[in-house]
Design a protein around this motif. Structure first.
Motif, PDB file in Angstrom:
ATOM      1  N   VAL A 328      34.956  13.023  47.497  1.00  0.00           N
ATOM      2  CA  VAL A 328      35.650  11.508  47.574  1.00  0.00           C
ATOM      3  C   VAL A 328      37.155  11.416  47.331  1.00  0.00           C
ATOM      4  CG1 VAL A 328      33.806  10.228  47.845  1.00  0.00           C
ATOM      5  CG2 VAL A 328      34.693  10.253  45.559  1.00  0.00           C
ATOM      6  N   PHE A 329      38.117  10.369  47.385  1.00  0.00           N
ATOM      7  CA  PHE A 329      39.370  10.435  47.126  1.00  0.00           C
ATOM      8  C   PHE A 329      39.491   9.811  45.671  1.00  0.00           C
ATOM      9  CE2 PHE A 329      40.493  11.625  51.368  1.00  0.00           C
ATOM     10  CZ  PHE A 329      41.020  12.606  51.335  1.00  0.00           C
ATOM     11  N   HIS A 330      40.799   9.991  45.223  1.00  0.00           N
ATOM     12  CA  HIS A 330      40.891   9.130  44.069  1.00  0.00           C
ATOM     13  C   HIS A 330      39.606   9.248  42.840  1.00  0.00           C
ATOM     14  CE1 HIS A 330      43.439   7.657  46.808  1.00  0.00           C
ATOM     15  NE2 HIS A 330      42.400   6.774  47.441  1.00  0.00           N
ATOM     16  N   ASN A 331      39.181  10.174  42.107  1.00  0.00           N
ATOM     17  CA  ASN A 331      37.756  10.157  41.415  1.00  0.00           C
ATOM     18  C   ASN A 331      38.179  11.918  40.739  1.00  0.00           C
ATOM     19  OD1 ASN A 331      35.987   9.792  40.959  1.00  0.00           O
ATOM     20  ND2 ASN A 331      34.675  10.918  41.483  1.00  0.00           N
ATOM     21  N   ASP A 332      39.325  12.257  40.360  1.00  0.00           N
ATOM     22  CA  ASP A 332      39.453  13.124  39.934  1.00  0.00           C
ATOM     23  C   ASP A 332      39.572  13.883  38.781  1.00  0.00           C
ATOM     24  OD1 ASP A 332      40.310  16.193  39.444  1.00  0.00           O
ATOM     25  OD2 ASP A 332      42.583  15.565  39.574  1.00  0.00           O
ATOM     26  N   PRO A 333      37.935  14.917  38.224  1.00  0.00           N
ATOM     27  CA  PRO A 333      37.477  14.651  37.377  1.00  0.00           C
ATOM     28  C   PRO A 333      38.264  15.881  36.266  1.00  0.00           C
ATOM     29  CG  PRO A 333      36.225  15.933  38.917  1.00  0.00           C
ATOM     30  CD  PRO A 333      37.643  14.909  39.429  1.00  0.00           C
ATOM     31  N   TYR A 334      39.734  16.193  36.438  1.00  0.00           N
ATOM     32  CA  TYR A 334      40.288  16.934  35.797  1.00  0.00           C
ATOM     33  C   TYR A 334      41.716  16.769  35.619  1.00  0.00           C
ATOM     34  CZ  TYR A 334      37.219  21.252  36.184  1.00  0.00           C
ATOM     35  OH  TYR A 334      35.785  22.453  35.932  1.00  0.00           O
ATOM     36  N   CYS A 335      41.537  15.916  34.786  1.00  0.00           N
ATOM     37  CA  CYS A 335      42.548  15.007  34.000  1.00  0.00           C
ATOM     38  C   CYS A 335      42.292  15.050  32.646  1.00  0.00           C
ATOM     39  CB  CYS A 335      41.858  13.520  34.866  1.00  0.00           C
ATOM     40  SG  CYS A 335      42.806  12.661  33.553  1.00  0.00           S
ATOM     41  N   PHE A 336      43.773  15.569  32.151  1.00  0.00           N
ATOM     42  CA  PHE A 336      43.618  15.545  30.468  1.00  0.00           C
ATOM     43  C   PHE A 336      43.228  14.403  30.113  1.00  0.00           C
ATOM     44  CE2 PHE A 336      47.890  18.416  31.827  1.00  0.00           C
ATOM     45  CZ  PHE A 336      47.053  19.432  32.031  1.00  0.00           C
ATOM     46  N   TYR A 337      43.912  13.147  30.752  1.00  0.00           N
ATOM     47  CA  TYR A 337      43.780  12.279  29.772  1.00  0.00           C
ATOM     48  C   TYR A 337      42.047  11.591  29.192  1.00  0.00           C
ATOM     49  CZ  TYR A 337      43.868   6.942  28.185  1.00  0.00           C
ATOM     50  OH  TYR A 337      43.720   6.051  27.481  1.00  0.00           O
ATOM     51  N   ARG A 338      41.438  11.825  30.529  1.00  0.00           N
ATOM     52  CA  ARG A 338      39.900  11.796  30.584  1.00  0.00           C
ATOM     53  C   ARG A 338      39.163  13.035  29.777  1.00  0.00           C
ATOM     54  NH1 ARG A 338      36.232  13.993  34.145  1.00  0.00           N
ATOM     55  NH2 ARG A 338      33.855  12.664  33.867  1.00  0.00           N
ATOM     56  N   ILE A 339      39.988  13.832  29.800  1.00  0.00           N
ATOM     57  CA  ILE A 339      38.822  14.853  28.267  1.00  0.00           C
ATOM     58  C   ILE A 339      39.417  14.749  27.304  1.00  0.00           C
ATOM     59  CG2 ILE A 339      39.350  17.322  28.452  1.00  0.00           C
ATOM     60  CD1 ILE A 339      39.886  18.087  31.503  1.00  0.00           C
ATOM     61  N   GLU A 340      40.328  14.755  27.967  1.00  0.00           N
ATOM     62  CA  GLU A 340      40.768  13.613  25.673  1.00  0.00           C
ATOM     63  C   GLU A 340      39.810  12.758  24.982  1.00  0.00           C
ATOM     64  OE1 GLU A 340      45.813  15.228  26.474  1.00  0.00           O
ATOM     65  OE2 GLU A 340      44.911  13.368  26.386  1.00  0.00           O
ATOM     66  N   LEU A 341      40.064  11.722  25.583  1.00  0.00           N
ATOM     67  CA  LEU A 341      38.551  10.272  25.696  1.00  0.00           C
ATOM     68  C   LEU A 341      37.507  10.684  24.829  1.00  0.00           C
ATOM     69  CD1 LEU A 341      40.146   7.836  27.851  1.00  0.00           C
ATOM     70  CD2 LEU A 341      40.599   8.041  25.080  1.00  0.00           C
ATOM     71  N   ARG A 342      36.940  11.618  25.912  1.00  0.00           N
ATOM     72  CA  ARG A 342      34.993  12.234  25.485  1.00  0.00           C
ATOM     73  C   ARG A 342      35.562  13.232  25.054  1.00  0.00           C
ATOM     74  NH1 ARG A 342      33.849  15.123  31.380  1.00  0.00           N
ATOM     75  NH2 ARG A 342      31.887  15.094  30.455  1.00  0.00           N
ATOM     76  N   ASN A 343      36.599  14.490  23.959  1.00  0.00           N
ATOM     77  CA  ASN A 343      36.239  15.122  23.526  1.00  0.00           C
ATOM     78  C   ASN A 343      37.115  15.378  22.542  1.00  0.00           C
ATOM     79  OD1 ASN A 343      34.430  17.486  25.389  1.00  0.00           O
ATOM     80  ND2 ASN A 343      35.422  16.246  27.206  1.00  0.00           N
ATOM     81  N   MET A 344      37.134  14.109  21.686  1.00  0.00           N
ATOM     82  CA  MET A 344      38.662  14.233  21.116  1.00  0.00           C
ATOM     83  C   MET A 344      38.550  14.753  19.785  1.00  0.00           C
ATOM     84  SD  MET A 344      41.575  11.990  20.454  1.00  0.00           S
ATOM     85  CE  MET A 344      41.867  11.640  22.347  1.00  0.00           C
ATOM     86  N   SER A 345      37.338  14.855  18.760  1.00  0.00           N
ATOM     87  CA  SER A 345      37.319  15.811  17.991  1.00  0.00           C
ATOM     88  C   SER A 345      37.191  16.978  17.965  1.00  0.00           C
ATOM     89  CB  SER A 345      36.354  14.582  17.186  1.00  0.00           C
ATOM     90  OG  SER A 345      36.163  13.878  16.958  1.00  0.00           O
ATOM     91  N   PHE A 346      36.930  17.506  19.576  1.00  0.00           N
ATOM     92  CA  PHE A 346      37.574  18.768  19.155  1.00  0.00           C
ATOM     93  C   PHE A 346      38.263  19.368  19.586  1.00  0.00           C
ATOM     94  CE2 PHE A 346      37.568  21.577  22.749  1.00  0.00           C
ATOM     95  CZ  PHE A 346      36.894  22.546  22.772  1.00  0.00           C
ATOM     96  N   LEU A 347      39.409  18.575  20.692  1.00  0.00           N
ATOM     97  CA  LEU A 347      40.731  18.762  21.032  1.00  0.00           C
ATOM     98  C   LEU A 347      41.543  18.004  19.681  1.00  0.00           C
ATOM     99  CD1 LEU A 347      40.365  16.935  24.282  1.00  0.00           C
ATOM    100  CD2 LEU A 347      40.263  19.470  23.716  1.00  0.00           C
TER     101      LEU A 347
END
Length: 376
Positions: A328-347
């Motif tokens: 579907v559109f408007h649902n891109d999982p490859y987003c820096f911000y989304r990845i950061e919020l889910r993996n902040m300690s590692f990042l």
């Protein structure tokens, strides 16, 4: 009158190609049986001009395989539209560069997908492609043409980005880094980047932009990369990502005259019309065209992007990436911000490792403050 101003058109001039690139979204090779004739192509040029188009990029397939390439290219320039050419850099002779110079083109783009012949040729599907493309670049530079290099990143070549950088740096070559999708028939999905690998490509571009001046190494991430971030600066040509521009300011046209918002959205479901049946001007100005971007509403946002503070501007990221990853559109999982919020300690740890190689201890203490105030 339509309120959407067409800035650029990417035109698949032919589907014919002499290479067999693994990542090719169009699975190019054999030309379409119903490709536009020369007269139809010229008519389309006039129609694009009438619609207000500012620039056209001719690509393929391999655009130089069409015998009428120069006829159409000259018409584009006669109509005072900018011209870019995207080629695999293996179909050329001395006259190619002389004619391109006369046309005063905006950009001459080709691809380097490996730091060595073995990787590049494997991805491009033909032995000897790397050496031909390197020779093409050398000749183009000797004619002072505006050379750009495109690298499509997958698991096959992510480890060679630094080596590709060394081939380009300091040579007045612009570099666009983009991510391989899985639209084409030749691409194995096992080659797709993981989220961590995707994010590392963003950090790599970030590092280059900090370390080198624009004169030394003009590098950008393509529209299928990242968007907003707590950590990574904007890695694009422009300062801000304002959502997918398919049907807003850009358009794609297949070699048979099919009109899509973007050629990467290689799905017949999203063909807005064909220039043989309806003029491009009419298709572009039809209020029913390109609904997935033009008629965007907050409630269209998918699960990956819900409650994000960037929704109104970002609109769910790249349409092609969203569609290929989630359907579907408007649902891109490859987003820096989304990845950061889910993996902040590692990042945070990885980021500080990254900056420690480039900054003094005093600078690092200051940079650590970037993370202060970042909340889920």
């Amino acid at each position: 009158m339509n309120r959407y101003n067409l800035i650029s058109c990417v035109w698949e001039f032919t589907l014919a190609c002499n290479l067999r690139c693994i990542h090719c979204g169009s699975t190019a090779g054999k030309k379409r049986e119903d490709e536009l004739s020369t007269d139809e192509a010229i008519k389309l040029c006039y129609d694009l001009k009438k619609t207000g188009c500012k620039s056209i990029a001719l690509m393929g397939g391999e655009p130089f395989l069409r015998k009428d390439f120069w006829i159409v290219a000259r018409k584009i320039r006669e109509l005072e539209m900018e011209l870019s050419v995207i080629t695999n850099g293996t179909v050329y002779n001395e006259d190619t560069f002389k004619e391109l110079k006369k046309l005063d083109i905006q950009a001459l783009a080709t691809s380097i997908d490996g730091a060595n012949p073995e990787t590049h040729d494997k991805i491009r599907g033909v032995d000897g492609a790397f050496n031909k493309t390197i020779s093409f670049i050398e000749k183009a530079l000797s004619y002072d043409l505006p050379v750009s290099v495109i690298t499509t990143v997958s698991k096959l070549n992510i480890s060679e980005l630094d080596g590709i950088k060394d081939l380009i740096k300091g040579r007045n070559i612009a570099w666009q880094v983009q991510i391989a999708g899985s639209e084409g028939e030749r691409f194995d999905k096992n080659y797709l980047l993981s989220e961590e690998e995707f994010y590392s490509v963003g950090l790599f571009i970030e590092a280059l932009r900090r370390k080198y001046s624009i004169r030394e190494l003009p590098v950008i991430g393509a529209h299928d990369m990242g968007y907003n971030s707590c950590i990574i600066r904007n890695i694009y040509l422009y300062d801000k990502w304002n959502g997918c521009q398919a049907g807003i300011s850009v358009v794609g046209i297949r070699s048979n005259g099919d009109v899509l918002g973007c050629l990467s959205i290689n799905n017949d479901k999203y063909v807005e019309g064909n220039v043989r049946k309806k003029s491009f001007y009419e298709i572009w100005n039809d209020e029913k065209s390109f609904r997935y971007t033009r008629n965007f509403k907050i409630e269209d946002i998918g699960e990956n992007c819900k409650n994000c503070k960037y929704i109104e501007d970002c609109k769910g990221g790249c349409s092609e990436m969203s569609l290929s990853k989630t359907g579907v559109f408007h649902n891109d999982p490859y987003c820096f911000y989304r990845i950061e919020l889910r993996n902040m300690s590692f990042l945070k740890r990885k980021y500080l490792e990254f900056v420690s190689k480039m900054y003094s201890k005093k600078d690092i203490k200051f940079l650590e403050k970037i993370f202060c105030g970042i909340r889920k």
